[in-house]
Scaffold this motif. Structure first.
Motif, short mmCIF file in Angstrom:
data_model
loop_
_atom_site.label_atom_id
_atom_site.label_comp_id
_atom_site.label_asym_id
_atom_site.label_seq_id
_atom_site.Cartn_x
_atom_site.Cartn_y
_atom_site.Cartn_z
N ASN A 253 5.03 -24.44 40.36
CA ASN A 253 4.32 -25.38 41.23
C ASN A 253 3.21 -26.11 40.48
O ASN A 253 2.97 -27.31 40.72
CB ASN A 253 3.73 -24.64 42.43
CG ASN A 253 4.80 -24.18 43.40
OD1 ASN A 253 5.83 -24.84 43.56
ND2 ASN A 253 4.57 -23.04 44.05
N LEU B 160 2.99 -30.05 40.01
CA LEU B 160 1.79 -30.76 40.44
C LEU B 160 1.26 -31.66 39.32
O LEU B 160 0.94 -32.84 39.55
CB LEU B 160 0.71 -29.75 40.85
CG LEU B 160 -0.64 -30.35 41.24
CD1 LEU B 160 -0.50 -31.27 42.44
CD2 LEU B 160 -1.66 -29.24 41.51
N GLY C 41 1.76 -35.59 39.50
CA GLY C 41 0.46 -36.25 39.61
C GLY C 41 0.28 -37.31 38.54
O GLY C 41 -0.21 -38.42 38.81
#
Length: 566
Positions: free
Chosen positions: A5, A9, A13
């Motif tokens: 995760n 991210l 991002g």
């Protein structure tokens, strides 16, 4: 799961930030590719993110895959007529031009830094070719429309010049790894193999893939995925047999985009997303590889090499390569200035790193600075330079939708919305038809009207036309008012290419025409003045009148703008 995760991210991002800033960059005249590169650098070990990434092998793989997708997309958008127009000058730039540029940069680097001549020439080969991702992206995002002779030459050059750059790079890497290696006829055979197999397999497998896809009924998104996977297969097969995968995948896109009606707008929109994903991901990864603190060590030399390349090596190579062709000095200067460097030089700079050649970090750092300077200096100024050199043309109002037909092959279905005050207002649908362009239906207030209904055109009507692409400007003239830029550039009147010159002179001329123009049409006059391959924006003058090509088909002027004297 937590590490997965976190990885997602960070990755998404960075991608979201790069895409968001890239979409806003055009407002400030900054190329979006530079934004992605900077976002990667900021996230890297010397930046705010502190991400340590030095996996050059992974970056090399990602860079190659991304470049294949970008070249495929570029080929899909290149019309065959455009390819024929720009092929010969682009091929000269992609071979002779790259070799001259590499030799000049190599000699300059050897003299400036005092490195081995092979290292200097290796740097010249690495940064000698223009980059397809940079050229396609910057031209598209610059907000200007270049005349077709210049645009086609630049875009095709960037699709064809990789084999020469790769050949020079691999040859010099081989000589540095094994100084006793001989190079002669074997090297020439390798170069011919790169170009020959790349061209042959690109055209052959492109025809096979496009034929298969034409028989498969699929939606636009799936069609784009099939194109991408097929293009990647062509890229891999060609590389495995010793050809240029970059050249092959570009020609595969060219064949698929022009075969039996070409590729529809919706498929191209889906491919546009694929290309954005490829170039953004590639430049983010390349940005992560950069260590800004190390760049400062070689910054003076890198700036000197970048200035030499942009201001001397590229202009000289362009001038010599284009000597046999009919380009104006303005066009040659612009082509020289638009020699954009991007991902290809960075990917090529990884070759000596993977081979363990000495002084490779020096080459990598200089290459990165050259790319940054090229994107920031040349890319950001492209719009200004194009207008100053007068190689840009005003944009006409585009159709609401353009759909390529499988048969007849040269016909497109184009839909225009009629503006208030346009020439078509008040005329019947039937009288708008002319030669090869046919108005099919009119859509008004949720009603569909045909030629049989003989409706009078009103503002707000949507008209569907069946016509060749060369008639797009003429149809836009009928359905839209000319902008102030178009009036200033083309003049207030338009004439057809089949109009006799004598007729124009009799009505508007201010002086007797030369005997040379007697009996010629406007199209024939352009052919005599500018050659058999006229493009939109070409200008001729006769009897005080200025005629500027507005619409061109197969090198012949279909319609020209007329500016009266005074």
């Amino acid at each position: 799961m937590e590490s997965l995760n976190l990885f997602l991210l960070i990755g998404t991002g960075l991608m979201f930030t790069g895409l968001l800033l890239g979409s806003l960059s055009a407002r400030f005249g900054v190329p979006s590719l530079l934004i992605f590169l900077v976002v990667g650098m900021v996230a890297g070990e010397d930046g705010l993110g502190g991400i340590e990434f030095d996996d050059f092998s992974t970056a090399y793989v990602i860079g190659n895959i991304a470049l294949a997708v970008i070249l495929l997309d570029g080929g899909l958008r290149t019309r065959l007529s455009t390819f024929k127009l720009g092929l010969r000058p682009a091929l000269s730039l992609a071979t002779l031009g790259v070799a001259i540029s590499a030799a000049l940069v190599g000699a300059f680097t050897t003299w400036l830094i005092g490195v081995d001549w092979r290292v200097g020439l290796l740097l010249g080969g690495i940064i000698g070719s223009t980059d397809a991702a940079a050229v396609f992206s910057v031209i598209k995002g610059a907000g200007v429309t270049l005349n077709e002779r210049v645009a086609s030459t630049l875009e095709i050059e960037s699709g064809l010049n990789d084999p020469m750059a790769i050949f020079i790079t691999l040859m010099l890497v081989g000589l540095l790894v094994d100084p006793d290696a001989e190079w002669g006829i074997g090297m020439l055979v390798t170069l011919l193999q790169q170009f020959g197999l790349g061209a042959l397999l690109g055209l052959l497998l492109g025809a096979v893939i496009s034929e298969v896809l034409l028989r498969v009924r699929s939606n636009e998104g799936l069609h784009a995925l099939l194109l991408c996977s097929g293009g990647a297969m062509v890229f891999a097969i060609t590389n495995l047999v010793g050809g240029s995968g970059f050249l092959a995948v570009y020609l595969t896109g060219l064949v698929a985009g022009n075969r039996r009606g070409g590729t529809g707008d919706n498929v191209l929109k889906a491919m546009d997303s694929m290309a954005w994903l490829a170039q953004s991901g590639m430049f983010l990864i390349l940005g992560l590889l950069v260590t800004p603190s190390r760049l400062t060590e070689n910054l003076p030399w890198a700036l000197a090499v970048a200035a030499f390349l942009m201001l001397l090596a590229r202009p000289v190579s362009v001038w010599l390569s284009l000597l046999p062709f009919r380009f104006t000095w303005r066009e040659e200067i612009f082509i020289a200035w638009t020699g954009l460097r991007g991902a290809v030089p960075i990917v090529l700079a990884v070759f000596p790193l993977l081979a363990g050649v000495e002084q490779t970090y020096l080459l990598f750092d200089i290459t990165l600075v050259v790319v940054l300077i090229s994107l920031l200096g040349q890319g950001a100024s492209l719009r200004f330079v194009a207008r100053k050199l007068k190689v840009s043309i005003p944009r006409t109002t585009e159709p609401k939708q353009t759909v390529a037909l499988a048969a007849p092959r040269d016909r497109y279905l184009m839909q225009f919305e009629v503006e208030d005050g346009a020439k078509a207002v008040g005329k019947s649908l039937a009288e708008l038809g002319e030669d090869e362009r046919t108005p099919l239906i009119l859509y008004r207030n949720k009603q569909v009207l045909s030629l049989g209904d003989d409706p009078k055109i009103e503002a707000g009507d949507l008209i569907a036309w069946l016509a060749p692409l060369s008639h797009k400007s003429g149809l836009s003239d009928l359905c839209h008012k000319l902008s102030s830029d178009e009036k200033r550039y083309y003049g207030d009147f338009s004439v057809l290419g089949k109009t006799p010159v004598a007729q124009l002179i009799a009505v508007y001329g201010v002086e007797a025409p030369p005997p040379l123009w007697q009996g010629l049409t406007v199209a024939e006059m352009f052919t005599k003045q500018v050659g058999k391959q006229a493009v939109v924006g070409d200008t001729v003058r006769v009897s005080g009148l200025r005629l500027r090509a507005r619409s061109v088909e197969d090198g012949l002027v279909v319609m020209a703008g007329l500016k009266l004297p005074g």
